[in-house]
Design an enzyme around this catalytic site. Sequence first.
Site, PDB file in Angstrom:
ATOM      1  N   GLU A 106      18.046  -8.238  -1.517  1.00  0.00           N
ATOM      2  CA  GLU A 106      16.642  -8.468  -1.145  1.00  0.00           C
ATOM      3  C   GLU A 106      16.452  -8.956   0.288  1.00  0.00           C
ATOM      4  O   GLU A 106      15.556  -8.484   0.995  1.00  0.00           O
ATOM      5  CB  GLU A 106      15.992  -9.464  -2.129  1.00  0.00           C
ATOM      6  CG  GLU A 106      15.740  -8.908  -3.500  1.00  0.00           C
ATOM      7  CD  GLU A 106      16.979  -8.844  -4.368  1.00  0.00           C
ATOM      8  OE1 GLU A 106      16.986  -8.070  -5.354  1.00  0.00           O
ATOM      9  OE2 GLU A 106      17.964  -9.560  -4.051  1.00  0.00           O
ATOM     10  N   ARG A 108      17.152   2.780 -11.642  1.00  0.00           N
ATOM     11  CA  ARG A 108      18.488   3.151 -11.167  1.00  0.00           C
ATOM     12  C   ARG A 108      18.757   4.645 -11.358  1.00  0.00           C
ATOM     13  O   ARG A 108      19.113   5.344 -10.398  1.00  0.00           O
ATOM     14  CB  ARG A 108      19.560   2.350 -11.922  1.00  0.00           C
ATOM     15  CG  ARG A 108      19.457   0.849 -11.755  1.00  0.00           C
ATOM     16  CD  ARG A 108      20.710   0.180 -12.262  1.00  0.00           C
ATOM     17  NE  ARG A 108      20.518  -1.252 -12.474  1.00  0.00           N
ATOM     18  CZ  ARG A 108      21.486  -2.152 -12.385  1.00  0.00           C
ATOM     19  NH1 ARG A 108      22.698  -1.777 -12.071  1.00  0.00           N
ATOM     20  NH2 ARG A 108      21.245  -3.429 -12.608  1.00  0.00           N
ATOM     21  N   THR A 127      12.337  -0.063  -6.087  1.00  0.00           N
ATOM     22  CA  THR A 127      12.924  -1.400  -6.131  1.00  0.00           C
ATOM     23  C   THR A 127      14.441  -1.371  -6.220  1.00  0.00           C
ATOM     24  O   THR A 127      15.088  -2.408  -6.154  1.00  0.00           O
ATOM     25  CB  THR A 127      12.334  -2.201  -7.304  1.00  0.00           C
ATOM     26  OG1 THR A 127      12.601  -3.595  -7.130  1.00  0.00           O
ATOM     27  CG2 THR A 127      12.905  -1.743  -8.636  1.00  0.00           C
ATOM     28  N   GLU A 143      15.676  -0.605 -16.318  1.00  0.00           N
ATOM     29  CA  GLU A 143      16.892  -0.357 -15.556  1.00  0.00           C
ATOM     30  C   GLU A 143      17.190   1.133 -15.445  1.00  0.00           C
ATOM     31  O   GLU A 143      17.610   1.622 -14.391  1.00  0.00           O
ATOM     32  CB  GLU A 143      18.074  -1.088 -16.198  1.00  0.00           C
ATOM     33  CG  GLU A 143      17.949  -2.592 -16.261  1.00  0.00           C
ATOM     34  CD  GLU A 143      18.056  -3.239 -14.892  1.00  0.00           C
ATOM     35  OE1 GLU A 143      17.773  -4.435 -14.788  1.00  0.00           O
ATOM     36  OE2 GLU A 143      18.410  -2.557 -13.925  1.00  0.00           O
ATOM     37  N   ASP A 190       8.918 -10.368 -10.075  1.00  0.00           N
ATOM     38  CA  ASP A 190       8.989  -9.889  -8.699  1.00  0.00           C
ATOM     39  C   ASP A 190       8.393  -8.508  -8.462  1.00  0.00           C
ATOM     40  O   ASP A 190       7.453  -8.332  -7.676  1.00  0.00           O
ATOM     41  CB  ASP A 190      10.438  -9.927  -8.209  1.00  0.00           C
ATOM     42  CG  ASP A 190      11.426  -9.316  -9.199  1.00  0.00           C
ATOM     43  OD1 ASP A 190      10.997  -8.836 -10.261  1.00  0.00           O
ATOM     44  OD2 ASP A 190      12.639  -9.322  -8.904  1.00  0.00           O
TER      45      ASP A 190
END
Length: 728
Positions: free
Chosen positions: A608, A261, A707, A257, A391
């Site tokens: 998404e 981010r 992502t 994360e 994913d």
Amino acid sequence: MYKTGLPVYMKGGRYERQYDNAKNSKKLRNWRRSFYDFVMGRRWDRLALILVFSLLVLYYYYPRSDDGGASEAPNVKVTGQIGEPLGANATHGESTPSSPALNDGKTEKQGVGAGVGENGGEVGKGGGTQEMPKVVNQGKPPPSGREKTGPPKQGEKVHGAGAGAGASKRLTDKEKKARIVDAFRHAWKGYEDHAWGYDELHPISKRGSNWFGLGLTIVDSLDTAWIMGQTDIFEKAKKWILTEMKFDHDGDSNVFELTIRVLGGLLSAYHLSGETDKALLAKAVELADILLLAFETESKIPVASVNFKSRNAVVSHFTDGVSSVSEVATLQMEFKYLTQLTGKEVYWNKVQKVSKILGGLPKTDGLVPIFITVDTGQFAGNEIRLGSRGDSYYEYLAKQWMLTNYTEPAFQKYYNEAVDGVRKHLLAMSTPNDLFFVGELQNGAFHPKMDHLVCFLPGTLAVAATGGKRVTRADREKMDLRSRMDLELAEELAQSCYEMYRQTPTGLASEIVKWHTKKGTEKLETLPVGEGTESLTHAVFKIHKAGVAGVGAGKEPAWTERLVNGKMKSVGLGLDPDAEIRQPATSRKPQEDFYIDITDGHNLLRPETVESLFILYRITGNLKYREWAWQIFEAFEKWCRIPSGGYSSLDDVRSTNPTHRDKMETFFLGETLKYFYLIFAGDGGDEKGLTTPAGRILDLHRFVYNTEAHPFPIFDVREDIKSKLLWI
């Protein structure tokens, strides 16, 4: 017949239900007759009573102002004129005009209230290993519970009465873009007013909470503000990052994360703003040097977390020390780009070693389990899915290949093998509308379960198949077979992701759906065969299941276009390449092609599907993707917008009176609203926020989005460090 009730031996089964139905039917007939006599009888006193009752109802429900008079229609106050982006000097609500402006992953993302999926663990992107964050009330009373989206107080807008909700006028693209900017400023206002400096906003209880103590909403929103031209927000956010962001949180901070981010957000903002503010790059280096602690394991597979205060690496507490494959495989873009910017090979080599280990492990036709053991560097378990915990492993195979200007063919090989595996093992078709979807393998058995997270796949397929370049119908004839089939599969799956929104009462998708399928449709050999016995949809589906290796010469599919009834028609390849294709909006029955379990109905404001619609619009030029995106945006406005500022995720998209979960995920500003904006941006000229040292970020052959939707420029690896880098 049964005057004294049913005999004991007939109770509790279908006989008792039939008996009850018969009694209820008789009662209903008697009630209808009485009501008819009451209304139609020549009794004027009764009619007068009905009239009085009607007037009372009208009086009660007719809106009134505070002084008792009739109120005017609700007036939505939007900063600036409709059709104009909100500038730095515009006022917005209570904002200060002069202020510079898990999931396992993308959920709450790792477990921050994400809910538990049927596979165990929290549902989200990547892998979920974090503890619940400590909530800081900022002096506010504790929340009383989840908030209902019921009638507001006088003067407040009903949920959904946001800018643009229910507008009767058809808006121009410029006006839509302005509405999206307003949504971003409204979300930012809620955070700025009630949660400034905290990681996340709880817009109902008007408070903030911390996860890693890094102001995640601020750093995740930084490049969105730049792209939208909201300079006041960008400058205020940057100032906070450079003066207030401290890496001293005493708790488990997830490496995945933090990378996607914070590190991704800092690097993207540094590039977008001209690569002149070295302080942003220095902050990124400071973070990355701490994250390197996670790679100091015997296997070289990183552990899940680090503790900023103690400077220790921390294994996952929730998965017995194993890590999510998507987490360890979704660090590479950020660390490689950091090497390109700094010339320090250590960042590249650490993540490349992980990729090399993963590349050498046994797979199921390119597909991998969702867990890996840190101690041994081997896969754990046999669950295979492209949703939570799996994913972005597949996403980054394609994007790593693109990021270094297609100089690492190993990732192309891994990616193509994985797509072949998806076709062979996970691709299936729904009933009744023959929608393509991607299921899961659980203990080797196929399950028609699909996370919303899987909707990243259409965009990844499309951008990898085309190199991010615009493709007309005529261009498809020149594409190689694999690329053409991957692009068509992307279009099919995008339709299905859109239907996950369209087929719910709120127009918003749930976290998970389970598709209705005809038994055996996941297996190629059970589909109908023979001349005249299979539909075009089935024929095309069989070709996609077979993949490139199974398609014989001359049997490759012509390009197809969905009709509104879910079936296909062939449009060939020789039509006008610039012809517009519109898909008329028609009704669907609720959950016609899937059902939603009671534990899976929540919506977390995820990006998404919007991401894939953005990519497919930029690549195909098909205006239906813009139309679909706008429908989804209006649904977010209707159900999730909180009048006092911010947006909230929902508990159940199946209800038209849903409960708010009282949380605004940082990726709503960092991803969802950014992709909405980009869908409608660029065609009317080069906005300043879209132009960077490497070109326009809308040019998908020049930029790759990580992502978390932070764009990185595609680069040629620096010559001065090539010899120091680990290659596969």
